[in-house]
Design an enzyme around this catalytic site. Structure first.
Site, PDB file in Angstrom:
ATOM      1  N   ARG A  40       0.824  -1.216   0.000  1.00 20.31           N
ATOM      2  CA  ARG A  40       0.000   0.000   0.000  1.00 20.31           C
ATOM      3  C   ARG A  40       0.857   1.265   0.000  1.00 20.31           C
ATOM      4  O   ARG A  40       0.438   2.301  -0.527  1.00 20.31           O
ATOM      5  CB  ARG A  40      -0.945  -0.017   1.202  1.00 20.31           C
ATOM      6  CG  ARG A  40      -2.099  -0.995   1.017  1.00 20.31           C
ATOM      7  CD  ARG A  40      -3.023  -1.026   2.202  1.00 20.31           C
ATOM      8  NE  ARG A  40      -4.222  -1.814   1.910  1.00 20.31           N
ATOM      9  CZ  ARG A  40      -5.119  -2.175   2.815  1.00 20.31           C
ATOM     10  NH1 ARG A  40      -4.962  -1.801   4.073  1.00 20.31           N
ATOM     11  NH2 ARG A  40      -6.170  -2.885   2.466  1.00 20.31           N
ATOM     12  N   GLY A 355      -7.421  -6.689  -0.379  1.00 19.48           N
ATOM     13  CA  GLY A 355      -7.545  -7.420   0.872  1.00 19.48           C
ATOM     14  C   GLY A 355      -6.650  -8.643   0.968  1.00 19.48           C
ATOM     15  O   GLY A 355      -5.476  -8.614   0.600  1.00 19.48           O
ATOM     16  N   GLY A 379     -12.520  -3.853   0.844  1.00 18.15           N
ATOM     17  CA  GLY A 379     -13.885  -3.444   1.174  1.00 18.15           C
ATOM     18  C   GLY A 379     -14.452  -2.461   0.186  1.00 18.15           C
ATOM     19  O   GLY A 379     -15.622  -2.554  -0.214  1.00 18.15           O
TER      20      GLY A 379
END
Length: 398
Positions: A40, A355, A379
């Site tokens: 990320r 995820g 999500g």
């Protein structure tokens, strides 16, 4: 929505730009402060480098974990600042608070091309508050730190949080490259997927993916179901599942979905069943309809991998969200690995839905270039596919 190119066209040299990033990275359970997957952080680098090289004074903000609206050393972004500096090739200034004296002093002291990371946004209760006034007050303080706002945190756009939704109403707002790419890709797989279209879903619970299944089922040629959620489907077919994960309240729903799908939902035909949730537990491959009463399924079996791979191999579009088993434990990783490798070989477009799926790709050492796109927002990706309005995207489009 306006883009980073639009912002650069207005000129950012010497101006302060607040960038909402998603730096919610996992940490090594055995070594404090060690980041186990920096994917990320790497994902937001192009936006930060673009702004830095254009002479902007870059202020990065993010959440990490779920602190209770107050400082908690367990969730400090300090180690993330260090890693971000390593990846940028220059030290990153770290503020010890979000909108307090440290943040304000650090923002005021920035020079052109410098990068500042604020402490965890969720150390302030206003970030996640459901009270508009409290959330807005925090957004007001964040907005005073900068001249422009860039959202490049796709993993948080489904949250109506101060840094995602409210700040965008207080500063000139722009979408970062990562957010634009994610929206483009997800629009493609929901609105114009090339057929045959195969969706692979795993993870623990049917209830977590029910809305996605209902939204995608009319559009797909095959829906492959693995992970813990497959056992509720198997139970709906009348099979015993031993001690495997089961959502009893979802059995009738699964039966209805199987009836609606008319053969398009594909379930495992064999599973790896163990005596306990443990890497050292005794385990064997058993038929999916004959799981022993004293065992629990922790992965799909080799015949299931072959069955899924055959369906995937014929696809022109594949969307995958959720591992096929407990890939973190070596004896139960083969199903996820086999399905992931099959996806990398398709002659078409593939999306890994963030995820645990993205984590599995990296943990298992699978070449990321084999996938068309790896999402940074599990999500957020699922809610987009469900057709929900995402507050962060709505704010950028306003």
């Amino acid at each position: 929505m306006k883009t980073l190119d639009d912002l650069l066209g207005e000129g950012v040299s010497g101006r302060r730009v607040l960038v909402r990033a998603d730096l919610n990275v996992p940490f090594d359970k055995n070594e404090a402060g060690k980041i186990s997957d920096d994917g990320r952080i790497r994902a937001v680098l192009p936006t930060l480098i673009t702004l830095r090289d254009a002479g902007a004074r870059v202020i990065v903000c993010s959440h990490l974990g779920r602190p209770k609206g107050a400082p908690d050393p367990k969730y400090t972004l300090g180690p993330v600042a260090t890693r971000l500096g390593e990846l940028l090739g220059n030290p990153v200034v770290f503020a010890e608070d979000t909108v307090g004296p440290s943040a304000k002093a650090a923002a005021d002291a920035l020079t052109d091309g410098q990068v500042l990371l604020l402490e965890n946004l969720r150390f302030n209760a206003g970030e996640t508050s459901k009270d508009d006034a409290e959330r807005g007050a925090f957004a007001d303080e964040l907005a005073t730190l900068a001249d422009f706002y860039v959202d490049d945190a796709f993993g948080a756009v489904h949250r109506k949080h101060a840094s995602v939704y409210d700040v965008a109403a207080r500063l000139p707002q722009y979408a970062g490259g990562l957010v634009l790419k994610e929206v483009e890709v997800l629009r493609k797989v929901t609105e114009t997927p090339e057929q045959p279209y195969v969706v692979v879903l795993g993870g623990s619970k049917v209830s977590d993916k029910l809305a996605v299944i209902q939204a995608l089922l009319p559009k797909v040629d095959k829906l492959l179901v693995g992970g813990g959620m497959c056992f509720t489907f198997l139970k709906a077919q009348g099979h015993e599942v031993g001690k495997s994960l089961l959502e009893a309240e979802m059995i009738d729903t699964c039966a209805d979905l199987l009836a609606q799908a008319a053969g398009r939902i594909v379930l495992p035909v064999d599973v790896v069943a163990a005596t306990a949730f443990d890497a050292g537990a005794e385990h064997d491959v058993v038929r999916a309809e004959a799981i022993p009463a004293d065992r629990l399924g922790l992965d799909i079996g080799p015949e299931s991998v072959a069955l899924f791979a055959e369906a995937i191999g014929s696809a022109k579009t594949v969307f995958w969200n959720g591992p096929m088993g407990v890939f973190e434990l070596a004896p139960f990783a083969a199903g996820t690995r086999g399905v992931a490798e099959a996806i990398t070989k398709i002659d078409g477009f593939s999306v890994v839905g963030g995820g645990d799926s993205a984590a599995a790709v990296r943990t298992l050492g699978i070449d990321e270039s084999g996938f068309g796109h790896i999402s940074t927002g599990g999500g957020a990706s699922l809610e987009y596919l469900e057709g929900k309005t995402l507050p962060g995207i709505l704010a950028l489009e306003s």
